[in-house]
Design a protein around this motif. Structure first.
Motif, PDB file in Angstrom:
ATOM      1  N   ARG A 195       0.839  -1.183   0.000  1.00 46.93           N
ATOM      2  CA  ARG A 195       0.000   0.000   0.000  1.00 46.93           C
ATOM      3  C   ARG A 195       0.880   1.241   0.000  1.00 46.93           C
ATOM      4  NH1 ARG A 195      -5.614  -0.070   1.364  1.00 46.93           N
ATOM      5  NH2 ARG A 195      -6.240   2.098   1.563  1.00 46.93           N
ATOM      6  N   VAL A 196       0.472   2.260  -0.700  1.00 46.02           N
ATOM      7  CA  VAL A 196       1.228   3.506  -0.710  1.00 46.02           C
ATOM      8  C   VAL A 196       0.209   4.636  -0.905  1.00 46.02           C
ATOM      9  CG1 VAL A 196       1.696   3.386  -3.217  1.00 46.02           C
ATOM     10  CG2 VAL A 196       3.278   4.609  -1.732  1.00 46.02           C
ATOM     11  N   THR A 197       0.485   5.784  -0.284  1.00 45.10           N
ATOM     12  CA  THR A 197      -0.463   6.900  -0.417  1.00 45.10           C
ATOM     13  C   THR A 197      -0.282   7.585  -1.775  1.00 45.10           C
ATOM     14  OG1 THR A 197       1.070   8.514   0.505  1.00 45.10           O
ATOM     15  CG2 THR A 197      -0.370   7.380   2.072  1.00 45.10           C
ATOM     16  N   TYR A 198      -1.297   8.358  -2.158  1.00 42.81           N
ATOM     17  CA  TYR A 198      -1.197   9.116  -3.413  1.00 42.81           C
ATOM     18  C   TYR A 198       0.054  10.002  -3.428  1.00 42.81           C
ATOM     19  CZ  TYR A 198      -6.140   7.936  -4.187  1.00 42.81           C
ATOM     20  OH  TYR A 198      -7.316   7.272  -4.382  1.00 42.81           O
ATOM     21  N   GLU A 199       0.284  10.701  -2.303  1.00 41.70           N
ATOM     22  CA  GLU A 199       1.391  11.659  -2.273  1.00 41.70           C
ATOM     23  C   GLU A 199       2.720  10.953  -2.435  1.00 41.70           C
ATOM     24  OE1 GLU A 199      -1.104  11.564  -0.217  1.00 41.70           O
ATOM     25  OE2 GLU A 199      -2.012  13.560  -0.073  1.00 41.70           O
ATOM     26  N   GLU A 200       2.875   9.819  -1.742  1.00 42.18           N
ATOM     27  CA  GLU A 200       4.119   9.081  -1.884  1.00 42.18           C
ATOM     28  C   GLU A 200       4.288   8.581  -3.313  1.00 42.18           C
ATOM     29  OE1 GLU A 200       4.819   7.123   2.525  1.00 42.18           O
ATOM     30  OE2 GLU A 200       3.098   6.458   1.336  1.00 42.18           O
ATOM     31  N   TYR A 219      -4.778  12.235 -11.158  1.00 43.50           N
ATOM     32  CA  TYR A 219      -6.206  12.096 -11.467  1.00 43.50           C
ATOM     33  C   TYR A 219      -6.883  11.239 -10.398  1.00 43.50           C
ATOM     34  CZ  TYR A 219     -10.094  12.416 -14.798  1.00 43.50           C
ATOM     35  OH  TYR A 219     -11.273  12.721 -15.427  1.00 43.50           O
ATOM     36  N   ALA A 220      -6.215  10.170  -9.988  1.00 43.45           N
ATOM     37  CA  ALA A 220      -6.778   9.263  -8.982  1.00 43.45           C
ATOM     38  C   ALA A 220      -6.924   9.978  -7.633  1.00 43.45           C
ATOM     39  CB  ALA A 220      -5.893   8.031  -8.839  1.00 43.45           C
ATOM     40  N   ARG A 221      -5.897  10.749  -7.275  1.00 40.52           N
ATOM     41  CA  ARG A 221      -5.966  11.448  -6.002  1.00 40.52           C
ATOM     42  C   ARG A 221      -7.095  12.477  -6.005  1.00 40.52           C
ATOM     43  NH1 ARG A 221      -1.701  15.641  -3.373  1.00 40.52           N
ATOM     44  NH2 ARG A 221      -1.738  16.361  -5.530  1.00 40.52           N
ATOM     45  N   ARG A 222      -7.196  13.215  -7.104  1.00 39.61           N
ATOM     46  CA  ARG A 222      -8.216  14.252  -7.177  1.00 39.61           C
ATOM     47  C   ARG A 222      -9.610  13.647  -7.068  1.00 39.61           C
ATOM     48  NH1 ARG A 222      -5.655  16.682 -11.286  1.00 39.61           N
ATOM     49  NH2 ARG A 222      -7.112  15.918 -12.853  1.00 39.61           N
ATOM     50  N   ASN A 223      -9.779  12.433  -7.573  1.00 48.43           N
ATOM     51  CA  ASN A 223     -11.096  11.804  -7.586  1.00 48.43           C
ATOM     52  C   ASN A 223     -11.229  10.683  -6.558  1.00 48.43           C
ATOM     53  OD1 ASN A 223     -12.606  12.969 -10.123  1.00 48.43           O
ATOM     54  ND2 ASN A 223     -10.469  12.674 -10.710  1.00 48.43           N
ATOM     55  N   ASP A 224     -10.190  10.519  -5.723  1.00 50.17           N
ATOM     56  CA  ASP A 224     -10.192   9.510  -4.680  1.00 50.17           C
ATOM     57  C   ASP A 224     -10.503   8.111  -5.223  1.00 50.17           C
ATOM     58  OD1 ASP A 224      -9.711   8.729  -2.107  1.00 50.17           O
ATOM     59  OD2 ASP A 224     -11.781   9.022  -1.438  1.00 50.17           O
ATOM     60  N   ILE A 225      -9.811   7.717  -6.282  1.00 52.61           N
ATOM     61  CA  ILE A 225      -9.954   6.382  -6.868  1.00 52.61           C
ATOM     62  C   ILE A 225      -8.773   5.525  -6.432  1.00 52.61           C
ATOM     63  CG2 ILE A 225      -9.882   5.077  -9.045  1.00 52.61           C
ATOM     64  CD1 ILE A 225     -12.500   6.528  -8.577  1.00 52.61           C
ATOM     65  N   ALA A 226      -9.064   4.383  -5.826  1.00 56.17           N
ATOM     66  CA  ALA A 226      -7.991   3.472  -5.425  1.00 56.17           C
ATOM     67  C   ALA A 226      -7.434   2.774  -6.667  1.00 56.17           C
ATOM     68  CB  ALA A 226      -8.517   2.439  -4.441  1.00 56.17           C
ATOM     69  N   ILE A 227      -6.110   2.816  -6.828  1.00 56.46           N
ATOM     70  CA  ILE A 227      -5.457   2.111  -7.934  1.00 56.46           C
ATOM     71  C   ILE A 227      -4.810   0.845  -7.383  1.00 56.46           C
ATOM     72  CG2 ILE A 227      -3.596   2.214  -9.638  1.00 56.46           C
ATOM     73  CD1 ILE A 227      -3.904   5.222  -9.731  1.00 56.46           C
TER      74      ILE A 227
END
Lengths: 427, 427
Positions: A195-200, A219-227
Motif C-alpha cells: 500500500r502507498v499513499t497518493y502523495e508518496e 487524477y486518482a488522487r483528485r477523484n479519490d480512486i484506489a489504484i
C-alpha cells in the motif's frame, strides 16, 4: 455488484496469445460478480510501427493527422480483446475514446481529459456486456477532433473511467508485481509495497519510478480512486495506491505505516552550471525566463552564496537530458546580455530520492540518509527536499551504490523489514 | 469552382511511395482549381492482415467487433494520405466514415448507405482543406455503431459523397486504364471504352466485369453522378460511366453509340440440374423457395418442356460456385417431398455475355452472336437475355474462344473499330 475498471498495456496485449490470456483474466473478474470495464493500449510495437509509417510519408506530420493515425492502434487491440472475450462465451462491446465519452482539450498529442460522459458505457454495462475502451485517446470538446493523451494516457483513461463510473477499484495491469521499495534490478532485496499513499506515489513517479505515470496518480488522487497496480502474469496482490497522508495522523491509520516508502532513482537528468553570474537583481529570473521560453522544465536549482570579492555567483540546475542542447543554445544567446563567464554541461549525473510520508514526523531522516551515502563513498552534488521527499544529485556511476545504501539504512531490505512492518500478520 | 471526388483503392496506397504518388495526384486536382474530396481504402494487405489477427483470437468473431477492427485499416491510410498532402504544402483533413456523415443501416459487414450528412466535410472544404474520407465504412442511424459496407464499399463511399456534395465528377482510380470491350488478357485487341451508360455498366458488372462494383454503379445511376474510371498509374482519360439509355433514342445522342459496348465473362458460376421433377403446379416454386431459404442467389434458369410420356421435367439453374455445396445439400433434403429423380452438379461452366444499348434497335444481334459461337465451335448450354444483354452458359474450356469470337464478330477489335466509332478524331 460493483464496477471494476482494468487497464492492460501494450505488452499485455502484444499478440494473440497475450490477448487470449487478458480475455480470460477479464472474464474471471466478470464471473466473480463484477461489472467490468477495461482500457487497453495498442498492441506491442503498433504505435512505433505507425509512427514509422507516418515519418515515411512526411518528416513532420501534422499533429491532428498523427492522432488520427495513432488512435487506430487501440482500435485494433480493443476489437481483438472483445473478440477473444466473445470466444469465451461472454459478451463484450468495444468503444473508442470518443464513443466512451472521453472528452479532452484540443491539444493534439498530449490532450488532457476534462470530462468523461460515459452514457454508452453505462448502457452497455446495463445490458450485461463487458466493456472494452480504447485507451490513450479522446475527443476534444471544442473542435470534435480526435486527440491522444500522450505518455501514460491509457493509465489515465482507466482512472478517469473509474472516476466517472464510481468504480470500486481501478486495476492497472503491468509486467511487474507492483510498486517496489526500489528498482529490484539494483536492489535484489527490494520489497513490493502492499500500500502507498497518493502523495508518496506522486513523489515516487516524479523521482523516476516508472510503474505509474504522474498524471494518472494525480487524477486518482483528485477523484479519490484506489489504484491496484498488479502483474498481468500472476494472480498476486500488487500495490494499492490510495489514501492521503493528510487523512490521518502518521502511524494512526488502520494499517501500520512504514517511515520510508521507497528509494527512487532517475538517470534521465543533466546538470547545467552558469558560472560567474553578476549578483544583481533579476539576473537569475532572466536565465529561467529564457529556459521557460524554449520549453525546458527545470527540476532542482542551487545558487551558491556570492563571493564578496567578485560580486559573482554560480547558478546550477538540473533538467531532462533531452532538453540539454536546447537549453545550452538558449543560454549561449544571452551570454552578453546577462554577462556570465561560461556554461558547464554535465549529463553524467543521476538523482536518488528517499520518499516517505513518515519523514514528516521523524526527525533525523536527512542526517541518516546523508550519513548512509557518505559511508558508501557517495558524493552529494545537489540537494532538494519536499515534505515527504529528499533528493540528491550524485555522479552517474554512484547511483546504484546510493540506492542500495539508502535502502539498507532505512531497513527496507526484505528480510529485516517484513518482520517490522507486517509484524505477526504472516502475510 | 467545382468539387471533384476521387477514390483510391488499396493497391494505390499500398506503401509510402504509392501514398506520396496519390498525394501528388490529389494536389494536382486542387491546383487545377477544384475542391477535392477523396475516399481511400485500407493499404494493400491491411484488411487481410487484420482478418488474420481476428481469426487468431476467435474463429468466429462477432460482426460488430470485426467492423471495429477492419475500420482501423482506412483510418491508417486516410491519415497517411493527409500527412503526405501536408508534406507537399497543402492542407488536408481526414475524416472517418462516421465523421464524414456516412449513415448506414445496421447490418455489420455489408451495411447499405442510407444517407450522407456531409456537414463536417463541407466546413472543411469551405476552410480550404483537401478532405480525405475513410472508405468502406459508416455509422448506423439506429444503433450509432460503426459499420462496414462490404465489397465495393470504397467505390460506393466515393459515389455517395459525390452525390451528397453535388460533385462534378467521381473519379475512381484503379490499376487498369478504364472499362474495356473485353478482358484484355483474353482479347489483346480489346478497346478501352471512352463512355458507357449506367445500364450497360450495370450489365457488364453483373456479367463478370470486375472494374466497378454493381452497387456503386447503381448508386451513381440513382443519383445521376458521372463516374470516371481511370488509372492511378497514368494521366490517360479513362471511361466515363454516365447517361441512361432512356435519355435519348439510340444513336441520336451527342456521341456516336456503338451497338455493342462489350463482351463480359464470368468464371464464378456453377450449374445444377434437378432431373425428373414431377410436372405439377408448385414443384418449381418449392425448389427455389428452399434455395432462397439457405441464401442462394439463382442467376439463370431453364425448364425443359415436360416429356408427355413421363409427366416429368428437368430444371437447370446457375448459381455462384461458392453456394454450390449448400444448394445441393438443401435440395437433397427435399428429394422425397418433391419426388425428383436425381441432382447433377457441374462447376466447369462459364458465362459469356454480350452487352450493348444498341441491341434494342438492331435486330439480328442474337443470331449473329450464336452464329459466331457456332463458327468457333462453342456449344451453348443455356441462354438468358435482357433488353441490352445476351448471356450464354458454355463449357469452362470454351470461355476464351467464345469471348474472342463475339468480340470479333461485333467489330469490337481495336483496329477496325476505332475507325468506325471515333471517325476522324484521331484520338
Amino acid at each position: 455488484m460493483g464496477i471494476v475498471v482494468q487497464k492492460y498495456g501494450g505488452s499485455s496485449v502484444a499478440d494473440a496469445d497475450a490477448i487470449k490470456r487478458v480475455a480470460r483474466r477479464i472474464v474471471e473478474a466478470k464471473k466473480a460478480g463484477n461489472d467490468v470495464v477495461v482500457a487497453v493500449s495498442a498492441m506491442g510495437d503498433t504505435t512505433d510501427d505507425l509512427l514509422d509509417k507516418a515519418h515515411a510519408v512526411s518528416p513532420l506530420p501534422p499533429a491532428r493527422e498523427l492522432d488520427m493515425l495513432l488512435t487506430a492502434g487501440e482500435r485494433i487491440s480493443m476489437a481483438l480483446v472483445a473478440m477473444a472475450i466473445s470466444d469465451l462465451g461472454y459478451s463484450a462491446r468495444s468503444f473508442t475514446g470518443s464513443q466512451a465519452g472521453v472528452i479532452t482539450d484540443a491539444v493534439h498529442g498530449k490532450a488532457k481529459i476534462i470530462d468523461v460522459t460515459p452514457g454508452r458505457i453505462e448502457s452497455a454495462i446495463a445490458e450485461g456486456h463487458i466493456v472494452i475502451v480504447a485507451g490513450f485517446q479522446g475527443v476534444s470538446a471544442d473542435t470534435k477532433e480526435i486527440t491522444t493523451l500522450g505518455r501514460g494516457g491509457t493509465d489515465t483513461t482507466a482512472v478517469a473511467l473509474a472516476a466517472a463510473l464510481r468504480a470500486d477499484v481501478c486495476e492497472i495491469y503491468t509486467d511487474v508485481d507492483g510498486v517496489f521499495t526500489a528498482d529490484p534490478r539494483i536492489v535484489p532485496a527490494a520489497r513490493k509495497l502492499d500500500r502507498v499513499t497518493y502523495e508518496e506515489m506522486l513523489e515516487l513517479a516524479a523521482s523516476g519510478a516508472k510503474v505509474l505515470h504522474l498524471r494518472c496518480v494525480e487524477y486518482a488522487r483528485r477523484n479519490d480512486i484506489a489504484i491496484h497496480v498488479r502483474s498481468s502474469f500472476s494472480q498476486l496482490h500488487g500495490t494499492i495506491v490510495a489514501g492521503s497522508i493528510d487523512d490521518s495522523a502518521p502511524e494512526e491509520g488502520t494499517m501500520e505505516q512504514a517511515i520510508i516508502a521507497g528509494v527512487a532513482h532517475d538517470r534521465s537528468e543533466a546538470k547545467i552550471t552558469v558560472v560567474g553570474v553578476p549578483d544583481k537583481v533579476g539576473e537569475a529570473a532572466r536565465i529561467f525566463e529564457v529556459l521557460a521560453g524554449v520549453g525546458v522544465n527545470i527540476d532542482m536549482v542551487v545558487q551558491n552564496v556570492s563571493a564578496a570579492a567578485t560580486g559573482r555567483t554560480d547558478i546550477t540546475f538540473t533538467l531532462p537530458r533531452a532538453d540539454g542542447q536546447g537549453a545550452m543554445a538558449a543560454l549561449a544567446r544571452i551570454q552578453d546580455e546577462v554577462g556570465y563567464d561560461k556554461l558547464l554541461f554535465d549529463d553524467r549525473v543521476g538523482k536518488v530520492s528517499l520518499i516517505g510520508a513518515g519523514m514528516r514526523s521523524h526527525p533525523g531522516i536527512t542526517a541518516n540518509f546523508f550519513s548512509a551515502l557518505a559511508s558508501a563513498g557517495v558524493n552529494i552534488g545537489m540537494i532538494s527536499t519536499s515534505e515527504i521527499r529528499i533528493s540528491v544529485i550524485v555522479d552517474e556511476g554512484q547511483i546504484d551504490d546510493a540506492v542500495r545504501a539508502a535502502h539498507t539504512a532505512f531497513d527496507l531490505d526484505a528480510d529485516e523489514v517484513e518482520a517490522v512492518v507486517y509484524g505477526g500478520t504472516g502475510r
